[in-house]
Scaffold this active site. Structure first.
Site: not given
Ligand code: G1P
Ligand code: ZN
Length: 585
Positions: A155-156, A319, A321, A323-324, A418
């Site tokens: 992801s990010h 982000d 991937d 989704d954000r 998302k």
């Molecule tokens: C974080 C975000 C959560 C999101 C997840 C995946 O998880 O807080 O809302 O669903 O990334 O993108 P966390 O690191 O808090 O467990």
């Molecule tokens: Zn992501």
């Protein structure tokens, strides 16, 4: 070795006669040349002995580790085999595979293709170049009735040889595997002793079309087309095009991550936005050295543009991937919790949602702005634990149409992830309908519903033992807190959030500590489930202000008393050894 012959009695007879005498390869090679797709053999499948790794428990969003961990011999293979071992009834069916293009994406795809073939998957749809955004993967799983998908992403989190990598399994509704599946995968990782893999060559991931890995068909598909088509069904592309072709100016920062090709195809090609509207639009294996998280800290390129004197009307970022999302107006930041509320409040302006919403949901730490909209609309608002996987059942049962999280995630029933570009298109469609600025739309919303001041403070890379001590410390106060006065606030409730899924009755405990006050303010303490180094403490702060004359205040100033209270309650500075959070959103 056993030989499987799908068709051709002559071959069966030959094979029978020649079994185990070393001539099978010869025969198969001959048959392959004459009729490649029809005859295959299990001879190409290798069973490799392995031993378990003790750190393969999937977190909030799949298994995430640093690249060197994934590169350890058998590390990826173990997890993938454990995934197949925990599934039933997928033989001969379709799998979707792709990732955000980060370092190790391509080699991982080749390994997974060979393992999928060896484990009996019938067909795999893989994005061209190995690229699929997370929402696009979800779209493909649903559209082509796949039994599931494997999404490669962290992801990010930053990428590159020393960055992060991740593997996430999605189920047939297109969404992240629910806890019972991820727990089963984890159980298998603990006792794994072998994995199956074909002895085949890498395939060309860049050329579209159908190929073969062992007995499995691989179709390399256009990464963007199906997803773009779905977007066109939901939004009024004609109206958005008119907006973008007029005086309206927009900047979309893809942060050198996966949405580049999607954003160019949708905004610049289909919707007529000016060339160059999409910035950092080339997916890079290390995201250009950046941290592909669309917030005010990491999306600094966009923030600079949007907070300049001659800023565009609208800015957005997504982000790693895809989704954000982050939404900005000219010199204006839209808090993601507010964005969710606004999307819900304006949904009937959008073709795909014109008949209204069945309900909405937000993750527990997300502000309660969406609850106020739901109340006004007379629909239910569900409060789920952090992580998109908890929305799946509610969406499948049509209890909700729209859902979101404070962590820059919003989405709907169109897929089961998302969806960053979906949120950007939603905003563009609302802007095209309402012909107002982003700031006007948000401030009007606050006027109508009151403002939920909101902020999240992250303390990254904290010593894990200290982070647990902090959480235990707050937990030990929970029973005595209700009714107590803390500063100007009176505690109404204090608990460790537990969620019972209304559809399947499954219970998820210890999902974050909430301390709620009688005036509706809250503070929430949680440890991240996606980090890969040490622990990340997340402190979520919220207060509610109905009085319009007090809305134009910096959230950090509005939340100051709560921030102080949180430190006193949890000894954050003392236990983390930090004076300031690493990131404030
Ligand atoms: C974080 C975000 C959560 C999101 C997840 C995946 O998880 O807080 O809302 O669903 O990334 O993108 P966390 O690191 O808090 O467990
Ligand atoms: Zn992501």
């Amino acid at each position: 070795m056993k030989m499987t012959v799908i068709d051709g009695s002559v071959l069966s007879q030959c094979a029978e006669g020649d079994r185990n005498n070393g001539r099978q390869y010869e025969i198969m090679a001959l048959v392959h040349r004459s009729n490649p797709p029809r005859y295959f053999t299990e001879m190409a499948i290798k069973t490799v002995s392995t031993t378990p790794f003790d750190d393969q428990k999937p977190g909030t969003s799949g298994l995430r580790k640093q690249v060197p961990t994934f590169q350890k011999p058998n590390y990826l293979e173990n997890f993938v085999q454990a995934t197949f071992d925990s599934l039933d009834d997928y033989q001969g069916k379709t799998l979707v595979l792709g990732g955000d293009g980060r370092y190790f994406n391509r080699p991982a795809i080749q390994i997974i293709l060979r393992m999928a073939a060896a484990n009996g998957v019938g067909k795999t749809l893989v994005g061209q170049g190995g690229i699929l955004s997370t929402p696009a993967a979800s779209c493909l799983i649903r559209k082509y009735d796949a039994f599931g998908g494997i999404v490669l992403s962290a992801s990010h989190n930053p990428g590159g040889p020393e960055g992060d990598f991740g593997v996430k399994y999605n189920v047939s509704n297109g969404g992240p595997a629910p806890e019972k599946v991820t727990s089963a995968i984890f159980e298998h990782t603990k006792s794994i002793s072998e994995y199956q893999i074909t002895d085949t060559e890498d395939i060309d991931l860049d050329e579209l079309g159908t190929k073969q890995v062992g007995e499995m068909t691989v179709e390399v598909v256009d990464s963007v087309a199906d997803y773009a088509e779905l977007m066109e069904q939901l939004f009024d592309f004609g109206k958005i095009r008119k907006l973008l072709e007029g005086n309206f100016s927009m900047c979309m920062d893809s942060m050198h991550a996966v949405t580049g090709p999607y954003a160019k195809a949708i905004f610049e090609q289909a919707l007529g936005a000016k060339a160059g509207t999409v910035t950092n639009g080339e997916p890079l294996e290390d995201f250009g050295g950046g941290h592909p998280d669309p917030n005010l800290v990491y999306a600094h390129d966009l923030v600079k543009v949007m907070f300049a004197e001659d800023a565009p009307d609208f800015g957005a970022a997504s982000d790693g991937d895809g989704d954000r999302n982050m939404i900005l107006g000219n010199n204006f930041f839209v808090n993601p919790s507010d964005s969710l509320a606004l999307i819900a409040a304006n949904a009937t302006l959008i073709p795909g949602y014109k008949d209204g919403l069945s309900g909405v949901a937000r993750s527990m730490p997300t502000s309660q702005a969406a609850d106020r909209v739901a109340k006004k609309l007379g629909i239910d608002c569900y409060e789920t634990p952090t992580g998109w996987k908890f929305f799946g059942n509610l969406l499948d049962a049509d209890k909700i149409t729209i859902c979101g999280e404070e962590s820059f995630g919003t989405g709907s029933n169109h897929v089961r992830e998302k969806d960053g570009l979906w949120a950007v298109l939603f905003w563009l469609n609302v802007l095209a309908e309402r012909q107002q600025s982003v700031e006007e739309i948000v401030t009007e919303h606050w006027k109508e519903y009151g403002r939920n001041f909101y902020s999240r403070h992250d303390y990254e890379g904290v010593d894990s033992a200290k982070a647990s001590e902090l959480m235990d410390g707050v937990r030990s106060q929970l029973s005595s807190l209700p009714g107590q006065k803390l500063g100007d606030y009176t505690v109404e409730y204090a608990d460790d959030f537990s969620y019972t899924d209304p559809i399947d009755g499954s219970v998820s405990e210890k999902q974050g500590i909430r301390i709620g006050f009688t005036d509706g303010s809250r503070m929430v303490f949680r440890l991240s489930g996606t980090g890969t180094q040490g622990a990340t403490l997340r402190l979520y702060l919220e207060s509610y202000e109905p009085d319009e004359s007090k809305h134009n205040v910096d959230p950090q100033a509005a939340l100051k008393p709560l921030i102080k209270l949180a430190d006193e309650t949890a000894k954050i500075k003392e236990l983390t050894g930090r004076d300031e959070p690493t990131v404030i959103t």
